[in-house]
Enzyme design. Structure first.
Site, PDB file in Angstrom:
ATOM      1  N   HIS A  45      -9.083   6.560   3.077  1.00 13.48           N
ATOM      2  CA  HIS A  45      -9.409   6.937   4.391  1.00 13.48           C
ATOM      3  C   HIS A  45     -10.864   7.927   4.781  1.00 13.48           C
ATOM      4  O   HIS A  45     -10.760   8.548   5.171  1.00 13.48           O
ATOM      5  CB  HIS A  45      -8.422   7.557   5.164  1.00 13.48           C
ATOM      6  N   GLU A 105     -13.166  -1.622   7.397  1.00 11.09           N
ATOM      7  CA  GLU A 105     -12.478  -1.756   8.438  1.00 11.09           C
ATOM      8  C   GLU A 105     -13.042  -1.289   9.769  1.00 11.09           C
ATOM      9  O   GLU A 105     -12.958  -1.599  10.969  1.00 11.09           O
ATOM     10  CB  GLU A 105     -11.114  -0.972   8.394  1.00 11.09           C
ATOM     11  N   GLU A 161      -9.074   1.927  -1.185  1.00  6.57           N
ATOM     12  CA  GLU A 161      -9.611   1.444   0.018  1.00  6.57           C
ATOM     13  C   GLU A 161     -10.368   2.869   0.738  1.00  6.57           C
ATOM     14  O   GLU A 161      -9.915   3.828   0.338  1.00  6.57           O
ATOM     15  CB  GLU A 161      -8.563   1.085   1.097  1.00  6.57           C
ATOM     16  N   TRP A 203     -10.645  11.929   9.224  1.00  5.70           N
ATOM     17  CA  TRP A 203      -9.179  11.833   9.112  1.00  5.70           C
ATOM     18  C   TRP A 203      -8.778  10.898   7.968  1.00  5.70           C
ATOM     19  O   TRP A 203      -8.229  10.647   7.296  1.00  5.70           O
ATOM     20  CB  TRP A 203      -8.722  11.628  10.411  1.00  5.70           C
ATOM     21  N   ARG A 241     -13.183  -5.403   4.620  1.00  2.31           N
ATOM     22  CA  ARG A 241     -11.992  -4.952   5.469  1.00  2.31           C
ATOM     23  C   ARG A 241     -12.328  -5.525   6.896  1.00  2.31           C
ATOM     24  O   ARG A 241     -11.673  -5.284   7.592  1.00  2.31           O
ATOM     25  CB  ARG A 241     -11.544  -3.669   5.417  1.00  2.31           C
ATOM     26  N   TYR A 261      -3.125  11.666   6.878  1.00  3.18           N
ATOM     27  CA  TYR A 261      -3.432  10.178   7.404  1.00  3.18           C
ATOM     28  C   TYR A 261      -2.344   9.227   6.438  1.00  3.18           C
ATOM     29  O   TYR A 261      -2.390   9.461   5.394  1.00  3.18           O
ATOM     30  CB  TYR A 261      -4.915   9.481   7.181  1.00  3.18           C
ATOM     31  N   ARG A 271       0.804  -1.266  -0.033  1.00  2.00           N
ATOM     32  CA  ARG A 271       0.001   0.034   0.126  1.00  2.00           C
ATOM     33  C   ARG A 271       0.779   1.183  -0.145  1.00  2.00           C
ATOM     34  O   ARG A 271       1.763   1.440   0.853  1.00  2.00           O
ATOM     35  CB  ARG A 271      -0.727   0.130   1.297  1.00  2.00           C
ATOM     36  N   GLU A 281      -3.843  -7.508   5.597  1.00  2.00           N
ATOM     37  CA  GLU A 281      -3.380  -6.455   5.630  1.00  2.00           C
ATOM     38  C   GLU A 281      -2.176  -6.760   6.922  1.00  2.00           C
ATOM     39  O   GLU A 281      -2.693  -7.427   7.836  1.00  2.00           O
ATOM     40  CB  GLU A 281      -3.645  -5.197   6.240  1.00  2.00           C
ATOM     41  N   ASP A 322      -5.047   3.956   0.436  1.00  3.73           N
ATOM     42  CA  ASP A 322      -6.176   3.989   1.340  1.00  3.73           C
ATOM     43  C   ASP A 322      -6.754   5.423   1.254  1.00  3.73           C
ATOM     44  O   ASP A 322      -5.849   6.537   1.652  1.00  3.73           O
ATOM     45  CB  ASP A 322      -5.716   3.808   2.715  1.00  3.73           C
TER      46      ASP A 322
HETATM   47  C1  GCO Z   1      -5.641   0.589   7.553  1.00  2.00           C
HETATM   48  C2  GCO Z   1      -6.562   1.871   8.599  1.00  2.00           C
HETATM   49  C3  GCO Z   1      -5.675   2.204   9.941  1.00  2.00           C
HETATM   50  C4  GCO Z   1      -6.640   2.996  10.653  1.00  2.00           C
HETATM   51  C5  GCO Z   1      -6.331   2.564  12.187  1.00  2.00           C
HETATM   52  C6  GCO Z   1      -7.296   3.460  12.975  1.00  2.00           C
HETATM   53  O1  GCO Z   1      -6.290   0.850   6.534  1.00  2.00           O
HETATM   54  O2  GCO Z   1      -4.827   0.180   8.236  1.00  2.00           O
HETATM   55  O3  GCO Z   1      -7.000   2.844   7.994  1.00  2.00           O
HETATM   56  O4  GCO Z   1      -4.514   2.771   9.624  1.00  2.00           O
HETATM   57  O5  GCO Z   1      -6.484   4.370  10.588  1.00  2.00           O
HETATM   58  O6  GCO Z   1      -6.370   1.180  12.321  1.00  2.00           O
HETATM   59  O7  GCO Z   1      -6.971   3.000  14.446  1.00  2.00           O
HETATM   60 MG    MG Z   2      -7.573   1.691   6.270  1.00  2.00          MG
END
Ligand code: GCO
Ligand code: MG
Length: 401
Positions: free
Chosen positions: A211, A261, A235, A401, A282, A160, A148, A338, A209
């Site tokens: 995010h 996630e 993602e 974020w 995820r 992020y 990634r 991951e 990602d």
């Molecule tokens: C990822 C996630 C993490 C989250 C984190 C929050 O894809 O691994 O986005 O980076 O931001 O797990 O606690």
């Molecule tokens: Mg993520």
């Protein structure tokens, strides 16, 4: 019949906070489960200690499904990350116990091997395109087959997925405020992937990602702009509380989509899966109600050609990584996992049999989950109150974020 005699919550911070539940039986067997919820750890610890543990004492540890249903339906208040992470901690610990009692690794109890090992992806993240390209190439040279790539966008100070100057990315007080500018990001990401793809060639799987920071139409545009670089996935392009939002993204791009996630229940992804709006789900064992619930989610997703690529950031403990390794080996529609390395000290606290070799995750053959907690080591690392960063747009409004 063995009974659950005792259950204890252990909160430790070997480089970052982890919440672990240890369940002991009258036969002298114990199992452990992860309940870590980054930034809200003590809520899970209290939920377990004050409400769940008293319900467990005296129960048969063998009845995993019944215990899951008891904790889910028996609370009346369903779903939510705190509840589901708590149920997950119990669930993992009971699978661990069952494996130890029967002398079998959990993957064997789940139906045995369905692959040799699970493909993993890890992270390259840097502050310039050149550094990011270099990191991707280094990870490829170390044997990773999927990486990634995240990079600081020029004009945004902190964001992020990129290491902060002079500090770790998250987990600090006062919490960090980062910046966000969608237009700059949308213009920059295709340039990043053009550079990375040119440098590393066709074979390496590349992921990114977003995010949760784009709107559906922006995500459609970004996905389309990235098509020529053949990403493994894009993602969290859009926050998925509104599952129908992914219809718009899907209409505009053939870049594969991953999300989930932050999901903790099968109903969080029901429409996404049923309408085939995503390619990869995820959800993780810790935030998705444990091995028991994630198996059901995987079976449901399999019907609709959706694969699993579970969350495995460093804030999910080595116990969750063990659960992922066992599920990955035994579940046909797990595509990738991951893998972010934990802080070094955390491997002292959580000795484990799983391993990542040449870009693949192996669970090992030890009975149960094959992961332990060294409680004396854990005691040396007391809880540290911590927060994830927040993000503001250029006009000062809070954004994801
Ligand atoms: C990822 C996630 C993490 C989250 C984190 C929050 O894809 O691994 O986005 O980076 O931001 O797990 O606690
Ligand atoms: Mg993520």
């Amino acid at each position: 019949m063995a009974k659950i005699e005792n259950a204890r919550v252990i909160v430790t911070s070997p480089g970052r906070n982890f919440v672990t539940l240890k369940i002991e039986t009258t036969d002298g067997v114990y199992g452990i489960g992860d309940g870590t919820l980054n930034g809200r750890e003590l809520a899970v610890a209290a939920y377990l200690r004050d409400h769940v543990v008293p319900m467990l004492i005296g129960r048969d540890p063998a009845d995993i499904e019944d215990t899951w249903q008891l904790l889910y339906k028996g609370a009346y208040w369903r779903r939510g990350p705190v509840t589901m992470a708590s149920i997950a901690a119990v669930d993992m610990a009971l699978w661990d116990i069952k494996g130890k009692v029967l002398g079998a690794p959990v993957w064997d109890l789940l139906g045995g091997r369905s692959r040799a090992a699970t493909l993993v992806y890890t992270h390259a993240s840097a502050r310039t395109i050149e550094e990011t390209v270099e990191q991707v190439a280094q990870l490829q040279a170390r044997g990773f087959k999927a990486v990634r790539a995240q990079c600081l966008v020029p004009g945004i100070d902190e964001m992020y997925g990129v290491p902060r100057q002079g500090g770790t990315e998250d987990s600090s007080l006062p919490f960090v405020e980062t910046g966000w500018d969608t237009s700059r990001y949308m213009r920059f990401v295709p340039k990043l992937f053009e550079a990375v793809r040119t440098a590393v060639g066709e074979e390496l799987h590349l992921l990114h990602d977003a995010h949760h920071r784009l709107s559906p139409i922006e995500a459609g545009r970004l996905g389309r702009d990235l098509e020529e670089f053949r990403l493994f996935w894009l993602e969290d392009a859009v926050p998925a509380e509104l599952q129908a939002a992914f219809r718009v993204v899907r209409q505009h791009t053939t870049t594969p989509l991953a999300v989930g996630e932050v999901f903790n229940n099968i109903h969080d992804c029901e429409q996404l899966v049923r309408e085939q709006l995503i390619d990869y789900l995820r959800m993780s064992a810790v935030h998705g109600g444990g091995i028991t619930h994630l198996r059901k989610v995987a079976a449901f997703a399999e019907v609709y050609h959706v694969k699993l690529g579970c969350h495995g950031a460093a804030d999910l403990s080595p116990v969750t990584m063990a659960a992922a390794a066992h599920l990955g080996l035994a579940t046909n529609n797990v595509a990738i996992q991951e893998y972010a390395e934990h802080p070094e000290q955390s491997y002292e606290v959580f000795p484990h049999h799983w391993s990542v070799v040449d870009g693949y995750l192996h669970p090992g053959d030890a009975p149960g989950l094959g992961v332990d907690i060294d409680e004396r080591a854990a005691e040396r690392f007391g809880y540290v109150r911590s927060y994830l960063p927040v993000s503001r747009k250029t006009d000062g409004a809070i954004s994801s974020w």
